[in-house]
Every structure is written in structure tokens, then in C-alpha cells.
Scaffold this active site. Structure first.
Site, PDB file in Angstrom:
ATOM      1  N   GLY A  18       0.608  -2.250  -0.433  1.00  0.00           N
ATOM      2  CA  GLY A  18      -0.168  -0.088   0.507  1.00  0.00           C
ATOM      3  C   GLY A  18       0.851   1.567  -0.155  1.00  0.00           C
ATOM      4  O   GLY A  18       1.966   1.254  -0.123  1.00  0.00           O
ATOM      5  N   ASN A  19       0.029   2.318   0.314  1.00  0.00           N
ATOM      6  CA  ASN A  19       0.797   3.564   0.957  1.00  0.00           C
ATOM      7  C   ASN A  19       0.308   4.192   1.646  1.00  0.00           C
ATOM      8  O   ASN A  19      -0.322   4.370   1.871  1.00  0.00           O
ATOM      9  CB  ASN A  19       0.971   4.572  -0.893  1.00  0.00           C
ATOM     10  CG  ASN A  19      -0.715   4.852  -1.270  1.00  0.00           C
ATOM     11  OD1 ASN A  19      -1.096   5.477  -0.779  1.00  0.00           O
ATOM     12  ND2 ASN A  19      -0.372   4.179  -2.337  1.00  0.00           N
ATOM     13  N   HIS A  20       1.387   5.751   1.471  1.00  0.00           N
ATOM     14  CA  HIS A  20       0.436   6.693   3.035  1.00  0.00           C
ATOM     15  C   HIS A  20      -0.248   7.790   2.508  1.00  0.00           C
ATOM     16  O   HIS A  20      -0.681   8.120   3.349  1.00  0.00           O
ATOM     17  CB  HIS A  20       1.628   6.911   3.399  1.00  0.00           C
ATOM     18  CG  HIS A  20       2.775   6.429   4.312  1.00  0.00           C
ATOM     19  ND1 HIS A  20       3.006   5.626   4.596  1.00  0.00           N
ATOM     20  CD2 HIS A  20       4.427   6.480   3.566  1.00  0.00           C
ATOM     21  CE1 HIS A  20       3.497   4.513   5.129  1.00  0.00           C
ATOM     22  NE2 HIS A  20       4.648   5.051   4.900  1.00  0.00           N
TER      23      HIS A  20
END
Ligand code: CTP
Length: 403
Positions: free
Chosen positions: A212-214
Site C-alpha cells: 500500500g502507500n501513505h
């Protein structure tokens, strides 16, 4: 969420039996999230008490230019009150008050405030059937409408006199819904459909792990909220985030992976006028998803990744009349890279944020963007809250819609 949320509403009450319904009107306005101040003509106090209305509206009721009951008399400023209002409703509006409003006969606080108000004015007549039919009443109604005031026509039914006919004030629920739909119709993006993507995507590795990512999803959330507040219908396709819109014109479609987002975007794209793709979509996903949890049996683990489809670019190849807006998050040669994306993805607008700018990009509450349109006109904005950045993006999109 009602379109009246956060609006300042002046309710003018005149001396008719329908004044008893004003209590419901105040309740409904307050329930919709509006602030309400009540003005009464002196004779209206015979029909409903100011105490009831001040309690419900949580504001003092004003009925004269000076507050005679106070130890130190206070001048009630009708000009200030008229300017405070986003909307003025006179309900019930008697034949007497309608005639004064039409002729500008400012002999009480209510009519003086009406003459000072710059906001939309609604009036809901209430009187006996013959008074309602009378040519002088008709002439007042026509005059008021010719000024741009909006009439909420009286309905037919049993009247206080015992006679049956037209002259009953419209029911409070009907008055509110007419005002709501009228307010909505006047918004600049009313009738337009928007698609907004937001948040990260999660690409499964196995049943419990993902890549995923932030991205917090705040930028896309603010864009969806702004578009809806400006009157648009919004399809809001979002990866996993904490943000939950509470606007009935936003249709939230939660997705998890890039593939789900791609499918939902393509399902809706043809029916929208504007698509704003602000999601931080994963560029790669695991080629094979393990159906059972991967055990830590080996010292090293390699996961083969494959490219996800570029949703924005795929829309650029099929768009017809839609305005297509993309984002670019860059670290170097920001403008050049953003222009390459704008052209290669066939966009109408690109929102560039540079990771070199403190406070810009992922995660935070703020953003610092440069907008570049299809004619390569660049506009650089200072650091702002993401809500204010959404305003700037909406202004640019409205300019393109109206061009
Ligand atoms: N985007 C998308 N689908 C993807 C990847 C990106 O729709 N699979 C969209 C984003 O929502 C954003 C824009 O493309 O509006 C730019 O994404 P970005 O990651 O900055 O650029 P890329 O084109 O992916 O190029 P790179 O990562 O190489 O900079």
C-alpha cells in the site's frame, strides 16, 4: 446533509393564524443545520409567543427598532440583520405585509429589514380565500415576484374563517423542501456529474498482507465535498481511508485494489462531465496472490510484481466531452514531468505537487500545488489547507466548464 447547513436564515412572521406553524419552520431550519433569527410584526405576537420562537431559534426575537423592555434601550440594526441573512423567508405573509413589501412602506422592523436584505427573499402568503383572490393582493404578489422575490403559493383547504379555498399557508415541510431545491438549482455546478478517485489502493500479497502507500485520501475527499457543495452529483470512488462524506449528493463507492478502482471508474466515466483522479493508485501489484498466509520459512523472499493498468491514462484514450483532471507527485524536473503526463494522458488539467515543497503531497492537512491546463498555462499557489486547494481546483474547473 441539507443544502441549508451553515446558512443564516431570517424568518419574518406576520399576524396570521398560520403563525402557529412558524415554530415548526424554526425547528426544521435548525434541524437542517442553519442558524435562524426571527423577526415578528408587533401584531404577530398575538398568535405565537416570542418566547417559543427565541427558545427554538436560540436567538432573541426582534419586533421593533428599539428593545423597549431592556433597561438600556438597544437599537436593533435592520441593515446589519438584512446583510447577515443568506435567505429571508416571510411566513406567514399577510395581505397587509405583502402590500407594504410591494410598495416599500417601511413602517415596521420586518419591512425595513426586507428592504435592507440583499439575499434571496421567499414569502408564503396566508389569508382568507377572498383576500387571496383580491386584485390588490394579486397585484402585490406580482410586484414582489417582479422584484425577484420567490412566492411559495398558498394551498387550498379549510381556512380559519371556516370557508374552504385557496389561502392556507403551505405546510412547513413543503416550504423547506421548496427552498432547498431552489437553493440547489442556483448552485454553479447544479446538473453536473463528477467522478472523484481518492486514497490509496491495497494490493494483496496473501490473505493478511498487502502493498500500500501513505495516502490519507484527504485531498480527494475535500474535492468531492466541494463539488457536492457547489451542486454537483459526485461519484466518489475511494480506496481505504477514514473519511466518510455526509452529503446526499455524494455516492461513495469503496474499493480496495487498483483493479477494483479501474472497474468502478470505467463503470461510471461515461455518465460524468468531469473526472478528477486524485487517488494514489499502486503502480505495481503482486503477480500471484498466495491463497494461504506466506510462512517465514526462507531467509529471503522475492515477490514478483506486475504493472497495474493506469486508470487515468485509460480514460484519456476514451474521453469525449469530459474534463479530465490528473495529479502528479514529482521529486525532480517537476514542471517538465507534469507537462509530459498532461500530454501523454490527454488531460485537461494536471495538479502538480512537488515532494520538495514542505507541507505538500501525501498524508498532511496541507498542500502546495501548481495547476497546469491543456494550453500549458501554469498557476502556482502558496501552501494552503487541502480544503482551500480543493476550492482552487474547483474554480479552475468551473472556468473550463464555462469557457
Ligand atoms: N493514476 C491512475 N492509475 C494508476 C496510476 C496513477 O489513475 N495506475 C493516476 C493518479 O490518480 C494520478 C496520476 O495518475 O492522477 C499520476 O500518478 P503518478 O503516480 O504521479 O504518475 P504516474 O503516471 O504513475 O508516473 P510515475 O509514477 O512514473 O511518476
Amino acid at each position: 446533509m441539507s443544502i441549508l447547513r451553515g446558512k443564516n436564515i431570517l424568518l419574518g412572521i406576520t399576524a396570521g393564524i398560520a403563525a402557529y406553524k412558524s415554530a415548526s419552520l424554526v425547528r426544521l431550519f435548525i434541524k437542517s443545520g442553519a442558524s435562524v433569527k426571527v423577526i415578528m410584526t408587533p401584531a404577530a405576537k398575538e398568535f405565537i409567543t416570542p418566547l417559543t420562537l427565541s427558545t427554538l431559534s436560540k436567538n432573541p426575537v426582534i419586533s421593533s427598532f428599539t428593545d423597549a423592555d431592556a433597561e438600556n434601550a438597544v437599537w436593533n440594526n435592520h441593515v446589519e440583520l438584512g446583510l447577515w441573512a443568506d435567505l429571508f423567508l416571510v411566513a406567514p405573509a399577510t395581505a397587509n405585509t405583502l402590500s407594504k413589501m410591494a410598495s416599500g412602506r417601511s413602517d415596521n422592523f420586518l419591512v425595513a429589514t426586507y428592504l435592507s436584505a440583499k439575499c434571496p427573499v421567499y414569502f408564503a402568503p396566508a389569508m382568507d380565500l377572498d383576500m387571496y383572490k383580491h386584485p390588490s393582493t394579486k397585484s402585490s404578489l406580482e410586484t414582489l415576484e417582479s422584484f425577484g422575490n420567490i412566492m411559495i403559493p398558498a394551498t387550498t383547504g379549510e381556512l380559519a374563517s371556516g370557508l374552504v379555498g385557496a389561502g392556507r399557508m403551505a405546510e412547513p415541510e413543503a416550504i423547506i423542501s421548496l427552498i432547498e431545491s431552489n437553493t440547489l438549482n442556483q448552485l454553479p455546478l447544479y446538473g453536473k456529474r463528477f467522478l472523484v478517485t481518492a486514497g490509496p489502493t491495497y494490493e494483496a500479497i496473501d490473505p493478511v498482507r498487502f502493498i500500500g502507500n501513505h495516502s490519507s485520501g484527504l485531498m480527494g475527499f475535500e474535492i468531492a465535498q466541494k463539488a457536492a457543495l457547489l451542486g454537483a452529483e459526485v461519484v466518489y470512488i475511494t480506496g481505504p481511508t477514514h473519511y466518510k462524506p455526509n452529503n446526499s449528493r455524494i455516492n461513495t463507492i469503496p474499493v480496495v485494489s487498483a483493479l477494483e478502482m479501474y472497474t468502478q471508474v470505467h463503470l461510471h466515466f461515461k455518465s460524468v462531465d468531469v473526472a478528477i483522479l486524485s487517488a494514489a493508485v499502486a503502480d505495481y501489484r503482486p503477480k500471484n496472490i498466495s491463497i494461504s498466509k506466506i510462512k517465514k520459512s526462507t531467509q529471503n523472499l522475492s515477490i514478483e510484481l506486475e504493472k497495474t493498468a493506469d486508470i487515468l491514462a485509460s480514460l484519456g484514450t476514451i474521453k469525449s466531452n469530459q474534463i479530465l483532471v490528473g495529479f502528479a507527485l514529482e521529486t525532480n524536473n517537476e514542471i517538465e514531468n507534469a507537462i509530459i503526463k498532461l500530454k501523454s494522458k490527454n488531460l485537461d488539467l494536471i495538479v502538480l505537487n512537488s515532494l520538495n515543497d514542505p507541507g505538500a503531497g501525501f498524508g498532511g492537512e496541507t498542500n502546495k500545488v501548481t495547476l497546469i491546463d491543456k494550453n500549458l498555462v501554469q498557476t502556482a499557489y502558496p501552501l494552503k489547507s487541502k480544503a482551500n486547494v480543493a476550492d482552487d481546483i474547483m474554480t479552475e474547473i468551473q472556468n473550463q466548464i464555462n469557457a
